[in-house]
Design a protein around this motif. Structure first.
Motif, PDB file in Angstrom:
ATOM      1  N   VAL A  73     -72.163  -8.328  10.237  1.00 28.37           N
ATOM      2  CA  VAL A  73     -72.293  -7.699  11.544  1.00 28.37           C
ATOM      3  C   VAL A  73     -71.117  -8.106  12.419  1.00 28.37           C
ATOM      4  CG1 VAL A  73     -73.833  -9.540  12.370  1.00 28.37           C
ATOM      5  CG2 VAL A  73     -73.805  -7.338  13.543  1.00 28.37           C
ATOM      6  N   ALA A  74     -70.558  -7.118  13.113  1.00 31.36           N
ATOM      7  CA  ALA A  74     -69.386  -7.317  13.957  1.00 31.36           C
ATOM      8  C   ALA A  74     -69.763  -7.186  15.426  1.00 31.36           C
ATOM      9  CB  ALA A  74     -68.303  -6.288  13.609  1.00 31.36           C
ATOM     10  N   LEU A  75     -69.092  -7.941  16.253  1.00 27.97           N
ATOM     11  CA  LEU A  75     -69.299  -7.908  17.698  1.00 27.97           C
ATOM     12  C   LEU A  75     -68.235  -7.032  18.338  1.00 27.97           C
ATOM     13  CD1 LEU A  75     -70.456  -8.939  20.442  1.00 27.97           C
ATOM     14  CD2 LEU A  75     -68.883 -10.890  20.232  1.00 27.97           C
ATOM     15  N   GLN A  76     -68.684  -6.013  19.083  1.00 30.01           N
ATOM     16  CA  GLN A  76     -67.718  -5.208  19.828  1.00 30.01           C
ATOM     17  C   GLN A  76     -67.673  -5.676  21.272  1.00 30.01           C
ATOM     18  OE1 GLN A  76     -68.072  -0.969  21.264  1.00 30.01           O
ATOM     19  NE2 GLN A  76     -66.421  -0.645  19.773  1.00 30.01           N
ATOM     20  N   LEU A  77     -66.466  -5.959  21.753  1.00 30.11           N
ATOM     21  CA  LEU A  77     -66.253  -6.402  23.126  1.00 30.11           C
ATOM     22  C   LEU A  77     -65.562  -5.320  23.941  1.00 30.11           C
ATOM     23  CD1 LEU A  77     -64.957 -10.050  22.510  1.00 30.11           C
ATOM     24  CD2 LEU A  77     -67.240  -9.366  23.313  1.00 30.11           C
ATOM     25  N   GLY A  78     -65.835  -5.345  25.244  1.00 35.90           N
ATOM     26  CA  GLY A  78     -65.151  -4.475  26.184  1.00 35.90           C
ATOM     27  C   GLY A  78     -64.449  -5.316  27.224  1.00 35.90           C
ATOM     28  N   GLY A  79     -63.243  -4.946  27.570  1.00 36.14           N
ATOM     29  CA  GLY A  79     -62.491  -5.673  28.584  1.00 36.14           C
ATOM     30  C   GLY A  79     -61.022  -5.329  28.509  1.00 36.14           C
ATOM     31  N   SER A  80     -60.271  -5.846  29.456  1.00 32.79           N
ATOM     32  CA  SER A  80     -58.825  -5.591  29.481  1.00 32.79           C
ATOM     33  C   SER A  80     -58.033  -6.818  29.904  1.00 32.79           C
ATOM     34  CB  SER A  80     -58.514  -4.428  30.436  1.00 32.79           C
ATOM     35  OG  SER A  80     -58.954  -4.713  31.757  1.00 32.79           O
ATOM     36  N   GLU A  81     -58.712  -7.959  30.072  1.00 31.46           N
ATOM     37  CA  GLU A  81     -58.031  -9.187  30.468  1.00 31.46           C
ATOM     38  C   GLU A  81     -57.951 -10.118  29.262  1.00 31.46           C
ATOM     39  OE1 GLU A  81     -59.275 -10.895  34.269  1.00 31.46           O
ATOM     40  OE2 GLU A  81     -60.469  -9.072  34.605  1.00 31.46           O
ATOM     41  N   PRO A  82     -56.749 -10.376  28.768  1.00 32.02           N
ATOM     42  CA  PRO A  82     -56.602 -11.172  27.544  1.00 32.02           C
ATOM     43  C   PRO A  82     -57.332 -12.504  27.569  1.00 32.02           C
ATOM     44  CG  PRO A  82     -54.514 -10.151  28.131  1.00 32.02           C
ATOM     45  CD  PRO A  82     -55.449  -9.883  29.267  1.00 32.02           C
ATOM     46  N   LYS A  83     -57.256 -13.224  28.683  1.00 33.46           N
ATOM     47  CA  LYS A  83     -57.873 -14.543  28.745  1.00 33.46           C
ATOM     48  C   LYS A  83     -59.388 -14.446  28.600  1.00 33.46           C
ATOM     49  CE  LYS A  83     -58.035 -18.774  31.523  1.00 33.46           C
ATOM     50  NZ  LYS A  83     -57.566 -19.431  32.783  1.00 33.46           N
ATOM     51  N   LYS A  84     -59.997 -13.485  29.294  1.00 33.25           N
ATOM     52  CA  LYS A  84     -61.450 -13.327  29.212  1.00 33.25           C
ATOM     53  C   LYS A  84     -61.874 -12.860  27.825  1.00 33.25           C
ATOM     54  CE  LYS A  84     -62.481 -12.440  34.097  1.00 33.25           C
ATOM     55  NZ  LYS A  84     -63.047 -11.466  35.076  1.00 33.25           N
ATOM     56  N   LEU A  85     -61.128 -11.935  27.261  1.00 33.72           N
ATOM     57  CA  LEU A  85     -61.472 -11.452  25.931  1.00 33.72           C
ATOM     58  C   LEU A  85     -61.338 -12.557  24.888  1.00 33.72           C
ATOM     59  CD1 LEU A  85     -59.944  -7.873  26.045  1.00 33.72           C
ATOM     60  CD2 LEU A  85     -62.336  -8.417  25.538  1.00 33.72           C
ATOM     61  N   ALA A  86     -60.335 -13.402  25.046  1.00 30.73           N
ATOM     62  CA  ALA A  86     -60.181 -14.518  24.121  1.00 30.73           C
ATOM     63  C   ALA A  86     -61.382 -15.446  24.196  1.00 30.73           C
ATOM     64  CB  ALA A  86     -58.889 -15.278  24.427  1.00 30.73           C
ATOM     65  N   GLU A  87     -61.845 -15.736  25.404  1.00 28.28           N
ATOM     66  CA  GLU A  87     -63.008 -16.605  25.554  1.00 28.28           C
ATOM     67  C   GLU A  87     -64.258 -15.943  24.987  1.00 28.28           C
ATOM     68  OE1 GLU A  87     -65.469 -19.853  26.655  1.00 28.28           O
ATOM     69  OE2 GLU A  87     -63.359 -19.587  26.120  1.00 28.28           O
ATOM     70  N   ALA A  88     -64.434 -14.646  25.266  1.00 26.35           N
ATOM     71  CA  ALA A  88     -65.591 -13.938  24.731  1.00 26.35           C
ATOM     72  C   ALA A  88     -65.540 -13.888  23.201  1.00 26.35           C
ATOM     73  CB  ALA A  88     -65.653 -12.524  25.300  1.00 26.35           C
TER      74      ALA A  88
END
Length: 341
Positions: A73-88
């Motif tokens: 199972v894969a997690l799909q993330l939404g966002g556009s800020e590299p730092k936040k996406l890296a943490e998520a």
């Protein structure tokens, strides 16, 4: 995906062919994925899109928790800020997801207001920075799901530019919904149906990038159709068709992955879902959280209408328990007996 000697899914790079069930907002939650896993052991499943801020600051177990049975199972993330996406992404990998996927395809107003989703097709440099940031902090594959373009973009250079940018940033796979997204004038539902499908554009991308994993999404109605696309691409995603009739997934392991598998036993699936529902109810949930994904399970079979009626009425009542599933399945059994008589 690959398996180790203990049967656990490991974070291997994609190996074609891959059949996936598309991420779908409000649909592919943990209960939906648990159901789909009863039909196929091998298909790659995706979460709903989880916004990076929610993964970081929200109720993580509710948003990100899943049963090991759901793997891969894969997690799909939404966002556009590299730092936040890296943490998520780091948080998601910690939960055990076998892949982190970035949404560059959703056209909803809510997504646009957050400056992510399909509108990111216009800024491939930002997408690349997001991919690179996630790659730095996780060991599992980082992938992107996009459209062939948005609004007035030419799907030729638009898709090529996005693809090259994310590959240079280290993306392990690119899933392409073979439609444009129109950010003005069409609703999210219309964006799934109105813009014409252009499978040839995705095929061409694969022909020009033979060493890259490229999967196709959009309008796939059956495993037979998916197999046609797998002659031209590395992966195929099936979305609403699998949700509305989960039984279409029953042939995935045999037809796509070449495995000798026993026929799916609907009674065993009902029993597994009843047990799953019991655990969910004991944890404070409601039966309807599980059964809302099951109404299409016996699509086209004798007794299916009564099955849907029972789930739509009795499963939604306060205090409803797993026995409702047993009752609903009896309608199918009776329907088959009458049909055979």
């Amino acid at each position: 995906m690959a398996e180790d000697s203990k049967g656990q899914w490991t974070p291997a790079i994609y190996t074609a062919p891959v059949l996936a069930v598309a991420p779908m907002m409000d649909w592919t939650d943990r209960h939906c994925r648990f159901l789909h896993r009863q039909f196929t052991r091998r298909a790659l499943l995706y979460t709903e899109m989880v916004v990076a801020d929610a993964a970081i600051h929200g109720p993580r177990e509710r948003l990100l928790g899943f049963d090991d049975v759901e793997q891969p199972v894969a997690l799909q993330l939404g966002g556009s800020e590299p730092k936040k996406l890296a943490e998520a992404a780091r948080i998601g990998a910690g939960f055990g997801y076998c892949e982190i996927n970035l949404n560059v395809g959703c056209p909803s107003d809510r997504v646009q207001s957050g400056t992510f989703g399909a509108c990111l097709m216009k800024t491939p440099d930002i997408v690349a920075r997001c991919v690179a940031a996630m790659k730095e902090v996780v060991d599992v594959p980082v992938t992107v799901k996009c459209r062939i373009g948005v609004d007035e973009q030419d799907p030729g250079p638009a898709l090529d530019g996005l693809a090259q940018a994310v590959w240079m940033a280290g993306a392990d796979a690119l899933w392409v919904h073979a439609r444009k997204a129109w950010l003005q004038g069409l609703s999210p539902k219309e964006n799934r149906e109105v813009p014409p499908l252009d499978y040839e554009r995705v095929y061409r991308l694969k022909q020009e990038n033979t060493s890259r994993f490229i999967g196709l999404n959009g309008g796939v109605q059956s495993i037979a159709e998916a197999l046609v696309h797998l002659d031209h691409a590395d992966g195929a995603m099936i979305g609403r068709a699998a949700y509305q009739n989960p039984g279409v997934l029953a042939e995935v392991d045999r037809l796509v992955y070449g495995e000798a598998v026993d026929p799916v036993d609907p009674g065993e699936i009902i029993a597994a879902m009843a047990e799953h529902a019991g655990r969910h109810i004991a944890a404070g949930g409601r039966l309807s959280h599980v059964t809302r994904h099951m109404v299409g399970m016996f699509h086209g079979q004798p007794g299916a209408r009564r099955f849907r009626q029972i789930l739509s009425t009795e499963a939604t009542r306060p205090g409803a328990g797993p026995e409702v599933l047993t009752k609903a399945h009896q309608a199918i059994t009776q329907g088959l007996e009458l049909h055979a008589a």
